[in-house]
Design a protein around this motif. Sequence first.
Motif, PDB file in Angstrom:
ATOM      1  N   LYS A 104       0.760  -0.854   0.390  1.00 50.00           N
ATOM      2  CA  LYS A 104       0.330  -0.274   0.058  1.00 50.00           C
ATOM      3  C   LYS A 104       1.090   1.285   0.068  1.00 50.00           C
ATOM      4  N   PHE A 105       2.374   1.231   0.690  1.00 49.30           N
ATOM      5  CA  PHE A 105       2.204   2.664   1.174  1.00 49.30           C
ATOM      6  C   PHE A 105       3.902   2.503   0.519  1.00 49.30           C
ATOM      7  N   LEU A 106       4.203   1.333  -0.074  1.00 49.57           N
ATOM      8  CA  LEU A 106       5.350   1.381  -0.765  1.00 49.57           C
ATOM      9  C   LEU A 106       5.235   0.694  -2.430  1.00 49.57           C
ATOM     10  N   PRO A 107       4.344   0.872  -2.988  1.00 49.61           N
ATOM     11  CA  PRO A 107       4.067   0.170  -4.641  1.00 49.61           C
ATOM     12  C   PRO A 107       5.057   0.246  -5.624  1.00 49.61           C
ATOM     13  N   ASP A 108       5.796   1.254  -5.605  1.00 48.84           N
ATOM     14  CA  ASP A 108       6.858   0.795  -6.813  1.00 48.84           C
ATOM     15  C   ASP A 108       8.727   0.345  -5.912  1.00 48.84           C
ATOM     16  N   TYR A 109       8.083   0.109  -4.475  1.00 45.99           N
ATOM     17  CA  TYR A 109       8.983  -0.669  -4.341  1.00 45.99           C
ATOM     18  C   TYR A 109       9.231  -2.379  -4.809  1.00 45.99           C
ATOM     19  N   GLU A 110      10.184  -3.136  -5.608  1.00 44.51           N
ATOM     20  CA  GLU A 110      10.431  -4.397  -5.628  1.00 44.51           C
ATOM     21  C   GLU A 110      10.212  -5.435  -3.864  1.00 44.51           C
ATOM     22  N   ILE A 111       9.748  -5.553  -3.760  1.00 43.49           N
ATOM     23  CA  ILE A 111       9.775  -6.747  -2.802  1.00 43.49           C
ATOM     24  C   ILE A 111      10.074  -8.152  -3.147  1.00 43.49           C
ATOM     25  N   ARG A 112      11.672  -8.331  -2.306  1.00 50.97           N
ATOM     26  CA  ARG A 112      11.664  -9.443  -2.324  1.00 50.97           C
ATOM     27  C   ARG A 112      11.868 -10.423  -1.466  1.00 50.97           C
ATOM     28  N   LEU A 113      11.679 -11.974  -2.025  1.00 52.39           N
ATOM     29  CA  LEU A 113      11.666 -13.073  -1.013  1.00 52.39           C
ATOM     30  C   LEU A 113      12.738 -13.368  -0.423  1.00 52.39           C
ATOM     31  N   TRP A 114      13.235 -14.268   0.743  1.00 47.77           N
ATOM     32  CA  TRP A 114      14.235 -14.997   0.691  1.00 47.77           C
ATOM     33  C   TRP A 114      14.603 -16.291   0.833  1.00 47.77           C
ATOM     34  N   ASP A 115      13.727 -17.559   0.885  1.00 50.11           N
ATOM     35  CA  ASP A 115      13.256 -18.269   0.686  1.00 50.11           C
ATOM     36  C   ASP A 115      14.172 -19.667   0.117  1.00 50.11           C
ATOM     37  N   LEU A 116      14.501 -20.405   0.644  1.00 53.87           N
ATOM     38  CA  LEU A 116      15.607 -21.766   0.026  1.00 53.87           C
ATOM     39  C   LEU A 116      15.558 -21.296  -1.227  1.00 53.87           C
ATOM     40  N   SER A 117      14.740 -21.218  -2.812  1.00 50.19           N
ATOM     41  CA  SER A 117      14.985 -20.779  -3.934  1.00 50.19           C
ATOM     42  C   SER A 117      16.035 -19.952  -4.196  1.00 50.19           C
ATOM     43  N   ARG A 118      16.072 -18.212  -3.270  1.00 51.48           N
ATOM     44  CA  ARG A 118      16.695 -17.827  -3.478  1.00 51.48           C
ATOM     45  C   ARG A 118      18.523 -17.662  -2.019  1.00 51.48           C
ATOM     46  N   PHE A 119      18.489 -17.875  -1.277  1.00 49.08           N
ATOM     47  CA  PHE A 119      19.529 -18.880  -0.467  1.00 49.08           C
ATOM     48  C   PHE A 119      19.354 -19.985  -0.616  1.00 49.08           C
ATOM     49  N   ASP A 120      20.924 -20.500  -0.404  1.00 50.69           N
ATOM     50  CA  ASP A 120      21.501 -21.583  -0.531  1.00 50.69           C
ATOM     51  C   ASP A 120      22.002 -21.784   1.678  1.00 50.69           C
ATOM     52  N   ILE A 121      20.922 -23.138   1.851  1.00 51.56           N
ATOM     53  CA  ILE A 121      21.023 -22.699   3.645  1.00 51.56           C
ATOM     54  C   ILE A 121      22.256 -23.348   3.596  1.00 51.56           C
ATOM     55  N   ASN A 122      22.806 -23.998   2.779  1.00 51.73           N
ATOM     56  CA  ASN A 122      23.915 -25.039   3.406  1.00 51.73           C
ATOM     57  C   ASN A 122      25.272 -24.211   3.457  1.00 51.73           C
ATOM     58  N   SER A 123      25.217 -22.687   2.754  1.00 52.10           N
ATOM     59  CA  SER A 123      26.409 -22.363   2.499  1.00 52.10           C
ATOM     60  C   SER A 123      26.898 -21.506   4.046  1.00 52.10           C
ATOM     61  N   SER A 124      26.084 -21.413   5.046  1.00 52.64           N
ATOM     62  CA  SER A 124      26.700 -21.002   6.493  1.00 52.64           C
ATOM     63  C   SER A 124      25.869 -22.050   7.503  1.00 52.64           C
ATOM     64  N   ILE A 125      27.193 -21.710   8.415  1.00 48.85           N
ATOM     65  CA  ILE A 125      26.541 -22.957   8.973  1.00 48.85           C
ATOM     66  C   ILE A 125      25.492 -22.620   9.899  1.00 48.85           C
ATOM     67  N   TRP A 126      25.797 -21.459  10.657  1.00 51.56           N
ATOM     68  CA  TRP A 126      25.085 -21.525  11.217  1.00 51.56           C
ATOM     69  C   TRP A 126      23.183 -21.177  10.804  1.00 51.56           C
ATOM     70  N   CYS A 127      23.219 -20.964   9.916  1.00 48.67           N
ATOM     71  CA  CYS A 127      21.933 -21.183   8.922  1.00 48.67           C
ATOM     72  C   CYS A 127      21.151 -22.099   9.075  1.00 48.67           C
ATOM     73  N   LYS A 128      22.146 -23.551   7.961  1.00 43.59           N
ATOM     74  CA  LYS A 128      21.959 -24.472   8.051  1.00 43.59           C
ATOM     75  C   LYS A 128      20.821 -25.140   9.466  1.00 43.59           C
ATOM     76  N   GLU A 129      22.451 -25.157  10.623  1.00 39.29           N
ATOM     77  CA  GLU A 129      21.827 -25.072  11.911  1.00 39.29           C
ATOM     78  C   GLU A 129      20.175 -25.135  12.353  1.00 39.29           C
ATOM     79  N   ALA A 130      19.788 -24.169  12.195  1.00 35.43           N
ATOM     80  CA  ALA A 130      19.021 -22.989  12.748  1.00 35.43           C
ATOM     81  C   ALA A 130      18.023 -23.750  12.145  1.00 35.43           C
ATOM     82  N   TYR A 131      17.976 -23.271  10.435  1.00 33.32           N
ATOM     83  CA  TYR A 131      16.931 -24.163   9.703  1.00 33.32           C
ATOM     84  C   TYR A 131      16.732 -25.558  10.454  1.00 33.32           C
TER      85      TYR A 131
END
Length: 245
Positions: free
Chosen positions: A29-56
């Motif tokens: 509504k308030f940011l109609p000209d902004y790109e909304i970029r979702l970071w999920d497993l298709s965008r971020f390699d969860i195995n690229s970080s030990i911290w992220c992999k273990e938390a996930y």
Amino acid sequence: MIPKIIHFCWLSDDKYPEKIRYCIESWKKFLPDYEIRLWDLSRFDINSSIWCKEAYNVRKYAFAADYIRCYALYMEGGIYLDSDVEVLKSFDDLLHLPYFIGIEQGSNIEPAVIGCEKGWSLMKEMLLYYKDRHFINGDSLDMQTLPIIMHEKIQELYEYTIIKSPSEFHLDEKKINVLPAEYFSPKYPNSFKCTVTAHTYTIHHFSASWYSRNQRIFRLIRKFFGYKIAHNCSLFIKRIRSFKD
């Protein structure tokens, strides 16, 4: 110049709860000209970080998101929002700044809303903090929250300066300019008090998804009845459980 990109993380397969859907609609509504970029497993390699992999792997997605927000902002620039952040007005008049960040009520840094240009030094330092860091340490989990980690890192490496408004921003490599809580986090985490002003861009609703069921119940009782009653309820429940054991 901060690019018009909104980054957010959602690593679970669960559907967005109603509150999250409401917040994301406020972005549109308030940011109609902004790109909304979702970071999920298709965008971020969860195995690229030990911290992220273990938390996930133990379904502590919010802690994986702590790293991913820093990675996204350092690599691409833009604005990171926690999924439970409601937007009240456009960020356009902040985009000329090299970065913006504020505190939450209680004075810790508020990492639920961060804007910056690509390559901001603080994000680089945060990535170095998480490099080769384990979320799982034997039988325990590293549950230190990002507001405390980032607050301590800023105080360690920079001159920590709270400014009253963006007009007071002064670019200095050794200084971090921090805006008051009314700008991005006017809501008190453990009460219904919310001091929205003309300067308020966002409200962080503190869904605290990493909390256990018991912690969420305690938090809810504290919001309605105060800490003392919540604490007494907690002690009473512990006594009952001790009798059962």
